[in-house]
Scaffold this active site. Structure first.
Site, PDB file in Angstrom:
ATOM      1  N   HIS A 164      17.730   4.535  -7.167  1.00 44.94           N
ATOM      2  CA  HIS A 164      17.347   4.880  -5.797  1.00 44.94           C
ATOM      3  C   HIS A 164      16.226   5.917  -5.783  1.00 44.94           C
ATOM      4  O   HIS A 164      16.424   7.068  -6.167  1.00 44.94           O
ATOM      5  CB  HIS A 164      18.584   5.401  -5.041  1.00 44.94           C
ATOM      6  CG  HIS A 164      18.305   5.656  -3.600  1.00 44.94           C
ATOM      7  ND1 HIS A 164      18.804   6.725  -2.910  1.00 44.94           N
ATOM      8  CD2 HIS A 164      17.544   4.973  -2.712  1.00 44.94           C
ATOM      9  CE1 HIS A 164      18.375   6.693  -1.661  1.00 44.94           C
ATOM     10  NE2 HIS A 164      17.603   5.644  -1.519  1.00 44.94           N
ATOM     11  N   ASN A 214      21.272  10.604   0.534  1.00 39.47           N
ATOM     12  CA  ASN A 214      21.458  10.049   1.889  1.00 39.47           C
ATOM     13  C   ASN A 214      22.827  10.371   2.476  1.00 39.47           C
ATOM     14  O   ASN A 214      22.976  10.436   3.693  1.00 39.47           O
ATOM     15  CB  ASN A 214      21.218   8.539   1.885  1.00 39.47           C
ATOM     16  CG  ASN A 214      19.730   8.222   1.904  1.00 39.47           C
ATOM     17  OD1 ASN A 214      18.909   9.083   2.203  1.00 39.47           O
ATOM     18  ND2 ASN A 214      19.377   6.999   1.564  1.00 39.47           N
TER      19      ASN A 214
HETATM   20  N1  3HC Z   1       0.708   9.079  -2.815  1.00 39.60           N
HETATM   21  C1  3HC Z   1       0.170  10.034  -3.579  1.00 39.60           C
HETATM   22  N2  3HC Z   1       0.119  11.333  -3.219  1.00 39.60           N
HETATM   23  C2  3HC Z   1       0.625  11.643  -2.016  1.00 39.60           C
HETATM   24  C3  3HC Z   1       1.212  10.699  -1.163  1.00 39.60           C
HETATM   25  C4  3HC Z   1       1.242   9.361  -1.610  1.00 39.60           C
HETATM   26  N3  3HC Z   1       1.795   8.375  -0.893  1.00 39.60           N
HETATM   27  N4  3HC Z   1       1.666  11.325  -0.042  1.00 39.60           N
HETATM   28  C5  3HC Z   1       1.384  12.632  -0.202  1.00 39.60           C
HETATM   29  N5  3HC Z   1       0.751  12.830  -1.391  1.00 39.60           N
HETATM   30  C6  3HC Z   1       0.313  14.084  -1.967  1.00 39.60           C
HETATM   31  C7  3HC Z   1      -0.948  14.605  -1.325  1.00 39.60           C
HETATM   32  O1  3HC Z   1      -2.100  14.117  -1.954  1.00 39.60           O
HETATM   33  C8  3HC Z   1      -0.783  16.099  -1.498  1.00 39.60           C
HETATM   34  O2  3HC Z   1      -1.118  16.498  -2.795  1.00 39.60           O
HETATM   35  P1  3HC Z   1      -1.649  17.993  -3.124  1.00 39.60           P
HETATM   36  O3  3HC Z   1      -0.706  18.955  -2.468  1.00 39.60           O
HETATM   37  O4  3HC Z   1      -1.636  18.086  -4.611  1.00 39.60           O
HETATM   38  O5  3HC Z   1      -3.001  18.023  -2.518  1.00 39.60           O
HETATM   39  C9  3HC Z   1       0.718  16.316  -1.388  1.00 39.60           C
HETATM   40  O6  3HC Z   1       1.337  15.065  -1.669  1.00 39.60           O
HETATM   41  C10 3HC Z   1       1.121  16.775  -0.023  1.00 39.60           C
HETATM   42  O7  3HC Z   1       0.658  15.827   0.948  1.00 39.60           O
HETATM   43  P2  3HC Z   1      -0.008  16.201   2.337  1.00 39.60           P
HETATM   44  O8  3HC Z   1      -0.848  17.452   2.175  1.00 39.60           O
HETATM   45  O9  3HC Z   1      -0.670  14.986   2.892  1.00 39.60           O
HETATM   46  O10 3HC Z   1       1.192  16.458   3.322  1.00 39.60           O
HETATM   47  P3  3HC Z   1       2.420  17.393   3.198  1.00 39.60           P
HETATM   48  O11 3HC Z   1       2.124  18.653   2.472  1.00 39.60           O
HETATM   49  O12 3HC Z   1       2.961  17.447   4.573  1.00 39.60           O
HETATM   50  O13 3HC Z   1       3.439  16.553   2.297  1.00 39.60           O
HETATM   51  C11 3HC Z   1       5.223  15.035   2.075  1.00 39.60           C
HETATM   52  C12 3HC Z   1       3.835  15.274   2.650  1.00 39.60           C
HETATM   53  C13 3HC Z   1       5.129  14.976   0.541  1.00 39.60           C
HETATM   54  C14 3HC Z   1       5.696  13.691   2.617  1.00 39.60           C
HETATM   55  C15 3HC Z   1       6.152  16.236   2.491  1.00 39.60           C
HETATM   56  O14 3HC Z   1       6.080  16.432   3.867  1.00 39.60           O
HETATM   57  C16 3HC Z   1       7.606  15.980   2.117  1.00 39.60           C
HETATM   58  O15 3HC Z   1       8.007  16.197   0.991  1.00 39.60           O
HETATM   59  N6  3HC Z   1       8.412  15.558   3.117  1.00 39.60           N
HETATM   60  C17 3HC Z   1       9.835  15.236   2.919  1.00 39.60           C
HETATM   61  C18 3HC Z   1       9.938  13.822   2.384  1.00 39.60           C
HETATM   62  C19 3HC Z   1      11.368  13.445   2.115  1.00 39.60           C
HETATM   63  O16 3HC Z   1      12.322  14.158   2.370  1.00 39.60           O
HETATM   64  N7  3HC Z   1      11.524  12.230   1.574  1.00 39.60           N
HETATM   65  C20 3HC Z   1      12.838  11.671   1.320  1.00 39.60           C
HETATM   66  C21 3HC Z   1      13.227  10.819   2.475  1.00 39.60           C
HETATM   67  S1  3HC Z   1      14.785  10.085   2.269  1.00 39.60           S
HETATM   68  C22 3HC Z   1      14.477   8.689   1.402  1.00 39.60           C
HETATM   69  O17 3HC Z   1      13.373   8.361   1.039  1.00 39.60           O
HETATM   70  C23 3HC Z   1      15.663   7.883   1.073  1.00 39.60           C
HETATM   71  C24 3HC Z   1      15.537   6.458   1.528  1.00 39.60           C
HETATM   72  O18 3HC Z   1      16.689   5.768   1.075  1.00 39.60           O
HETATM   73  C25 3HC Z   1      15.401   6.324   3.048  1.00 39.60           C
END
Ligand code: 3HC
Length: 307
Positions: A164, A214
């Site tokens: 997962h 989750n």
């Molecule tokens: N691919 C590659 N790099 C990415 C990316 C992607 N898809 N998305 C974000 N990044 C990188 C960016 O380039 C950036 O890198 P840097 O800091 O080295 O420059 C870094 O990640 C941060 O991105 P942003 O500056 O665009 O935006 P944020 O600082 O807001 O970060 C986030 C975005 C990583 C999504 C952060 O907000 C986060 O960690 N959020 C929580 C996500 C979370 O909890 N996920 C789990 C959800 S539950 C789940 O998935 C389970 C499923 O079963 C539903």
């Protein structure tokens, strides 16, 4: 061989077993499947990504390319040509196919990341069980369904487990490795070694609803929606509270918009049906209303917030 400059966050300790999985088939080219294919290829695996039609697969390639470009942009600030070369080399490790039976003929691991529907998942595994080699391990990336129930239709319950991942897969460092009562030690060790080889920190969990993340996250997000329903605080204030008061990157409502309100509701409804006495699993009225209005979060342009 792993592409040297793209091996990110590798966390293999000296005591970790060696990874024997060299080829992985990822079924489902959505955000999760594309992310799984990407991290596997980034870390030197040969990958076949499967989905029902070429249009979906072309979109998956686009998602992977955009993400890889974000990754290499930081690594090759002064030499974008080398970054582009690595993007292309990684993309070349990912083959795409629309025929899943063809894809699994020679593969060491199948990771399924199709929609959250037990019938469809069982149908898929039951069909490829007849075709994949004996040694091939089957894994589901389900976020809420029982791995044991999915595996029950196959003749390889000992070579079946859960892998997962979290969204966005290239960024989130965790991989939950789920073993059912039938998963053999050998399969479990191979899944752990593979998870580490693709750069993730692995934790082990039993086959329980929502595994670790989750099981905690879904009730927490539902409780945030109930706070909003009661009018205890605004959406913005609930999110700000959890970001600044608990140090989380996103508040619960922002996260719900990010992962999809339909996904959250689907999980709660499924668990509520199975465990009607558990109040934490009760779906909220507001979530139901927003989903029925097509407000699914970021992907539809509106959820708790407008995008
Ligand atoms: N691919 C590659 N790099 C990415 C990316 C992607 N898809 N998305 C974000 N990044 C990188 C960016 O380039 C950036 O890198 P840097 O800091 O080295 O420059 C870094 O990640 C941060 O991105 P942003 O500056 O665009 O935006 P944020 O600082 O807001 O970060 C986030 C975005 C990583 C999504 C952060 O907000 C986060 O960690 N959020 C929580 C996500 C979370 O909890 N996920 C789990 C959800 S539950 C789940 O998935 C389970 C499923 O079963 C539903």
């Amino acid at each position: 061989m792993a592409l040297p400059s793209l091996v990110l966050r590798r966390c293999v300790s000296s005591s970790a077993p060696a990874n024997v999985i060299k080829h992985v088939t990822v079924v489902g080219g959505g955000l999760m499947g594309s992310g799984i294919a990407q991290v596997a290829a980034q870390n030197g695996q040969d990958v076949t990504l499967v989905d029902v039609n070429d249009a979906v697969l072309s979109k998956s390639r686009g998602i992977i390319e955009t993400s890889l470009k974000r990754v290499v942009k930081k690594m090759f600030k002064d030499n974008p040509a080398d970054g582009e070369k690595l993007v292309q080399e990684t993309l070349e490790k990912i083959k795409t196919l629309t025929d899943v039976n063809e894809a699994v003929k020679e593969t060491d691991l199948v990771v399924e990341a199709i929609i959250e529907n037990i019938d469809l998942k069982q149908k898929l595994f039951s069909s490829i069980d007849e075709i994949a080699p004996d040694h091939t391990i089957f894994a589901s990336n389900t976020s809420s369904l029982s791995i044991g129930e999915i595996a029950s239709v196959t003749k390889r319950k000992d070579r079946f487990g859960g892998l997962h991942f979290f969204n966005p897969v290239p960024v989130m460092k965790l991989l939950e490795v789920i073993r059912t009562e039938d998963t053999s030690d050998d399969t479990y060790q191979k899944m752990m070694a593979w998870g580490q080889a693709v750069g993730k920190t692995c934790i082990t969990c039993k086959d329980t609803p929502g595994f670790v993340v989750n099981r905690l996250l879904v009730p927490y997000m539902s409780e945030a929606v109930r706070m909003l329903e009661r009018g205890d605080a605004t959406a913005r204030d609930i999110d700000t509270a959890m970001k600044l008061g608990a140090g989380l990157p996103m508040g619960p409502l922002e996260l719900s918009d990010y992962t999809g309100l339909d996904t959250g509701l689907y999980i709660s409804e499924g668990w509520h049906k199975k465990f009607p006495d558990e109040p934490l699993f009760k779906p909220s009225k507001l979530m139901k209303k927003l989903v029925s209005e097509g407000k699914l979060g970021r992907k539809s342009g509106e959820g708790f917030y407008k995008y």
